[in-house]
Write an enzyme that holds these catalytic residues in place. Structure first.
Site, mmCIF file in Angstrom:
data_model
loop_
_atom_site.group_PDB
_atom_site.id
_atom_site.type_symbol
_atom_site.label_atom_id
_atom_site.label_comp_id
_atom_site.label_asym_id
_atom_site.label_seq_id
_atom_site.Cartn_x
_atom_site.Cartn_y
_atom_site.Cartn_z
ATOM 1 N N HIS A 116 -8.275 -8.092 -8.920
ATOM 2 C CA HIS A 116 -7.034 -8.489 -8.876
ATOM 3 C C HIS A 116 -6.410 -8.977 -10.099
ATOM 4 C CE1 HIS A 116 -8.016 -8.705 -4.373
ATOM 5 N NE2 HIS A 116 -7.207 -7.783 -4.367
ATOM 6 N N GLU A 155 -11.660 -11.410 -9.184
ATOM 7 C CA GLU A 155 -11.388 -11.007 -10.676
ATOM 8 C C GLU A 155 -10.916 -9.665 -10.744
ATOM 9 O OE1 GLU A 155 -11.494 -12.586 -13.495
ATOM 10 O OE2 GLU A 155 -11.200 -10.924 -14.425
ATOM 11 N N GLN A 196 -6.500 5.751 -2.496
ATOM 12 C CA GLN A 196 -5.306 5.010 -2.320
ATOM 13 C C GLN A 196 -4.346 5.537 -3.410
ATOM 14 O OE1 GLN A 196 -4.679 1.047 -0.610
ATOM 15 N NE2 GLN A 196 -4.824 0.411 -2.735
ATOM 16 N N SER A 212 -14.802 -6.802 -4.573
ATOM 17 C CA SER A 212 -13.836 -6.532 -3.346
ATOM 18 C C SER A 212 -13.931 -7.556 -2.454
ATOM 19 C CB SER A 212 -14.612 -5.101 -2.491
ATOM 20 O OG SER A 212 -14.270 -5.239 -1.199
ATOM 21 N N GLY A 265 -6.152 -0.611 -8.505
ATOM 22 C CA GLY A 265 -7.398 -0.599 -9.038
ATOM 23 C C GLY A 265 -8.054 0.610 -8.730
HETATM 24 O O1 PAF Z 1 -5.278 -2.225 -1.627
HETATM 25 C C1 PAF Z 1 -4.779 -3.064 -1.153
HETATM 26 O O2 PAF Z 1 -4.993 -4.242 -1.327
HETATM 27 C C2 PAF Z 1 -3.786 -2.627 -0.033
HETATM 28 O O3 PAF Z 1 -4.137 -1.363 0.477
HETATM 29 C C3 PAF Z 1 -2.229 -2.753 -0.468
HETATM 30 C C4 PAF Z 1 -2.118 -1.604 -1.540
HETATM 31 C C5 PAF Z 1 -1.953 -3.993 -0.987
HETATM 32 C C6 PAF Z 1 -1.441 -2.292 0.575
HETATM 33 O O4 PAF Z 1 -1.638 -3.150 1.653
#
Ligand code: PAF
Length: 293
Positions: free
Chosen positions: A35, A33, A153, A185, A147
């Site tokens: 994504h 959900e 990140q 996750s 996210g």
């Molecule tokens: O967050 C993620 O799923 C990964 O780190 C990403 C941004 C797709 C890079 O591989």
């Protein structure tokens, strides 16, 4: 919806749609959900939405973790279409890292030295920065969606995009949460039923710190101690619980400006990360529940 496997095919598929605006959601698949909420946000702002699915080997420390990462492409493609994706880019490792590939993008400074960088090593973020740059240059989107669960990140990607003048707007979407507050996750699927119950202590501990913050406590040590105590009561050992500046990720002793309260913890063999923003100007106590809705 189209599935493309090479950068050449991807560029050809996107060429007729460039002027309208392209939104991009990079993922490693095993869509949930969280994504889908990124895809929906992208679909609201862009006539064309691209999703990438690529389990990037260079950002994994342990080979076992890479091998255990779920691969569910068929289901992902269906979910992506239902959430508004027009193109799925699902390259092979050989397409992303062809023979002779020798470039690494390494973001330096505090943003990669702390939190996940301190535990997993900077090479984790070298892997992320390199693959995200490669994907951004392949897709050339107007906006890319990430996210807030992976807050560090996002900071690293923003730094890279600013430094390299990559012409894309980075959009951060709220952490998607289960009804009990657990951040969604792909790794949650690996929790046993008992571990899944235990994992609910993670958002509960963050919530306790948010309540303390809202009641006026600004001392970072006291706030992180509250979280650690909550985790320890459930028998969970944290890898880190830290309060850092929300933009620079520099450690804070007092939360007098927007800060990130971030943690990593192992529940069984599954490593979970989560965070909340502590902002002296905003009472964000209900964020954990709100985003679970
Ligand atoms: O967050 C993620 O799923 C990964 O780190 C990403 C941004 C797709 C890079 O591989």
């Amino acid at each position: 919806m189209r599935i493309v496997r090479t950068v050449t095919e991807l560029r050809a598929a996107l060429e007729p749609h460039r002027s309208g605006g392209i939104g991009f959601v990079p993922t490693m698949g095993a869509l949930h959900e969280g994504h889908l909420s990124l895809l929906r946000a992208a679909a609201v702002e862009n006539p064309t939405v691209v999703l990438s699915i690529f389990v990037n080997p260079t950002q994994f420390g342990e080979a076992a973790d890479l091998d255990a990462y779920p691969r569910t492409e068929e289901a992902d493609v269906e979910l992506a279409a239902s959430a508004g994706a027009h193109v799925v880019f699902a390259p092979s490792a050989a397409e992303m890292y062809p023979a002779g590939f020798a470039t690494t993008i390494s973001v330096g400074g505090a943003v990669t030295a702390t939190l996940e960088g301190a535990v997993r090593g900077r090479s984790h973020f070298d892997g992320v920065a390199t693959v995200v740059a490669t994907l951004l240059l392949a897709v050339q989107p107007d906006r890319a969606y990430f996210g807030a669960k992976d807050a560090q990140q996002v900071v690293v990607v923003r730094r890279m995009v600013t430094d390299l003048r990559i012409p894309v707007a980075i959009v951060t979407c709220p952490t998607s949460r289960e009804a009990d507050g657990l951040a969604r996750s792909s790794r949650n699927a690996r929790l046993s039923a008992e571990e899944r119950q235990l994992a609910a202590i993670v958002p509960r501990s963050l919530r306790a710190a948010q309540d303390a913050f809202a009641s006026g406590i600004r001392d970072a040590h006291r706030l992180t101690a509250l979280v650690r105590e909550g985790l320890a009561e459930a028998g969970l050992d944290d890898e880190y619980v830290e309060i850092v500046d929300a933009d620079t990720l520099d450690p804070l002793t007092d939360v007098t400006r927007p800060a990130l309260l971030a943690l990593a913890v192992r529940v069984g063999t599954v490593r979970l990360i989560d965070n909340v923003v502590l902002d002296p100007a905003v009472d964000d106590r209900t964020a954990v529940e709100r985003s679970g809705a």
